[in-house]
Design an enzyme around this catalytic site. Structure first.
Site, short mmCIF file in Angstrom:
data_model
loop_
_atom_site.label_atom_id
_atom_site.label_comp_id
_atom_site.label_asym_id
_atom_site.label_seq_id
_atom_site.Cartn_x
_atom_site.Cartn_y
_atom_site.Cartn_z
N GLY A 102 0.81 -1.21 0.00
CA GLY A 102 0.00 0.00 0.00
C GLY A 102 0.84 1.26 0.00
CB CYS A 103 0.49 4.45 -1.81
SG CYS A 103 1.08 3.92 -3.41
CB VAL A 104 -1.49 6.15 2.33
CG1 VAL A 104 -1.65 6.97 3.60
CG2 VAL A 104 -1.19 7.07 1.17
#
Lengths: 104, 178
Positions: A102-104
């Site tokens: 995941g990016c965040v």
């Protein structure tokens, strides 16, 4: 795939060195993985490692830093203090899990 | 094919602080869809141990202004994205995008998508960045233009500084202009 020996256990790792099979991880591996990542485990680390293991088992993916922070109620600042530099990667590595996607 | 190593293969955890890697992100736009790229990239960089500085200028100032930061909008008007968030094949005629309510609806749709991905709203995202050690800087000229002071800005903003100050403190940094 490469097999490497950590704390006397043969484990499969990817080309970066992350364990590829979470089942090959056990609690006695964690202190050595931590040492290789430049860490010395305290109960605060263990609380997070156990969360990562449970969350990965339940959801099939490594939680991101934000998820670890919100789900365990740990301030992000503290995660950076416990796993300095690259906290998300270090937590995943010590827990025998792949890097979070995941990016965040 | 499986090779057997005796020495353990360990990922490189050397923090790039040692290599002096720095990233400077200039956020110049305050639309919801232009705020997030900078915040997400900053979050990724700081999580990799990169010294990260964000400079909020012109409309990007809205991202750190208390009165506006929770209420940024996504609009079809004047936007290169002519489809609703999450519906790539569905075109929206630019005149429809200007109808009353279109921006509100599009903003709600985008906020829902972000929430579904567990991406925090802007004020909380700023808290996350500050907690992670990223540096937030407000543009002096934008503050003057909007008649705003440090009290009007997110608590994590370290200072209101000139463009020259920002260039100086990000010497040697890689730079993103958004």
């Amino acid at each position: 795939m490469t097999t490497t020996t950590i704390a006397g256990h043969p484990v499969d790792v990817n080309d970066e060195g992350f364990l590829t099979d979470p089942q090959q991880w056990s609690e006695d591996l964690a202190p050595e993985l931590a040492r290789l990542a430049g860490l010395s485990l305290t109960e605060d680390h263990w609380r997070l490692i156990r969360f990562l293991r449970e969350d990965h088992a339940a959801r099939g993916e490594t939680p991101t830093l934000r998820r670890v922070a919100t789900a365990t109620g740990t301030p992000v600042k503290e995660l950076f203090a416990l796993f300095p530099g690259k906290p998300a990667k270090k937590m995943a590595y010590v827990s025998g899990l792949p890097k979070p996607k995941g990016c965040v | 094919m499986t090779a057997v190593d005796t020495a353990p293969l360990v990922p490189s955890f050397d923090a790039p602080e040692g290599s002096g890697r720095k990233l400077a992100i200039i956020c110049s736009k305050g639309n919801l869809d232009m705020a997030y790229p900078g915040l997400i990239l900053a979050n990724a960089a700081v999580g990799e141990g990169v010294e990260t500085h964000l400079f909020f200028t012109f409309w990007g100032f809205d991202i750190i202004t208390k009165a506006t930061m929770a209420d940024l909008k996504f609009s079809f008007v004047g936007n290169t994205a002519m489809h609703p968030p999450g519906h790539s094949g569905l075109g929206v005629h630019h005149m429809l995008g200007a109808l009353p309510g279109a921006t509100t609806a599009a903003t709600m749709l985008m906020k829902k998508q972000l929430a579904d991905l567990d991406v925090p709203e802007v004020p909380e995202f700023l808290d996350l960045l500050v907690g992670s050690g990223a540096h937030l800087w407000a543009c002096r000229m934008s503050a003057d233009m909007n008649h705003l002071t440090a009290d009007d800005l997110h608590e994590g903003v370290e200072g209101i500084i000139s463009a020259g100050d920002f260039i100086e403190l990000t010497e040697g940094a890689q730079l993103l202009f958004i």
